[in-house]
Design a protein around this motif. Structure first.
Motif, PDB file in Angstrom:
ATOM      1  N   MET A 164      -1.028   1.161  -9.537  1.00 22.23           N
ATOM      2  CA  MET A 164       0.282   1.763  -9.578  1.00 22.23           C
ATOM      3  C   MET A 164       0.800   1.926  -8.151  1.00 22.23           C
ATOM      4  O   MET A 164       0.085   2.395  -7.287  1.00 22.23           O
ATOM      5  N   THR A 165       2.009   1.535  -7.908  1.00 22.00           N
ATOM      6  CA  THR A 165       2.609   1.584  -6.577  1.00 22.00           C
ATOM      7  C   THR A 165       2.619   3.008  -6.024  1.00 22.00           C
ATOM      8  O   THR A 165       2.824   3.967  -6.758  1.00 22.00           O
ATOM      9  N   THR A 170      -1.400   0.754  -4.154  1.00 21.74           N
ATOM     10  CA  THR A 170      -1.992   1.893  -4.874  1.00 21.74           C
ATOM     11  C   THR A 170      -2.080   3.101  -3.945  1.00 21.74           C
ATOM     12  O   THR A 170      -2.098   2.962  -2.719  1.00 21.74           O
ATOM     13  N   HIS A 227      -4.727   4.837  -3.713  1.00 21.37           N
ATOM     14  CA  HIS A 227      -6.055   4.720  -3.098  1.00 21.37           C
ATOM     15  C   HIS A 227      -5.966   3.987  -1.762  1.00 21.37           C
ATOM     16  O   HIS A 227      -6.543   4.423  -0.759  1.00 21.37           O
ATOM     17  N   GLU A 249       3.049   8.817  -6.066  1.00 22.64           N
ATOM     18  CA  GLU A 249       2.515   7.740  -6.893  1.00 22.64           C
ATOM     19  C   GLU A 249       3.345   7.645  -8.165  1.00 22.64           C
ATOM     20  O   GLU A 249       3.670   8.662  -8.768  1.00 22.64           O
TER      21      GLU A 249
END
Length: 95
Positions: free
Chosen positions: A1-2, A62, A64, A93
């Protein structure tokens, strides 16, 4: 997810050191799949009292990877260049 990192640079401590930071930061972002969507430019507060002074939006594939970038040795090596400079950085996010 961006994931987006929204940054605002406030009062700058050392102009020369901050210029060097700005020159080097993009390369550190790219190492983690990130880059700038917006870097500076005109903006307008349409509602509320938030009045940023220098706004940037960075994008990562992401959250992360954004966190890995933030704690990376490459980025942390240039963080001292912005000593004395006020910076807000918010990770968002979503889609």
């Amino acid at each position: 997810m961006t994931a987006l990192l929204i940054g605002n640079v406030g009062v700058i401590g050392d102009e020369r050191a901050m210029a060097e930071y700005r020159e080097k930061v993009l390369r550190t972002l790219e190492l983690y799949g990130g880059g700038f969507m917006i870097r500076g430019g005109a903006f307008e507060t349409l509602e509320g009292d938030w009045n940023p002074t220098h706004l940037s939006v960075m994008v990562f594939p992401t959250a992360h990877l954004a966190r890995l970038w933030y704690t990376s040795p490459e980025y942390q090596a240039i963080v001292p260049l912005r000593a004395g400079t006020h910076m807000d950085l918010v990770l968002v996010e979503g889609e």
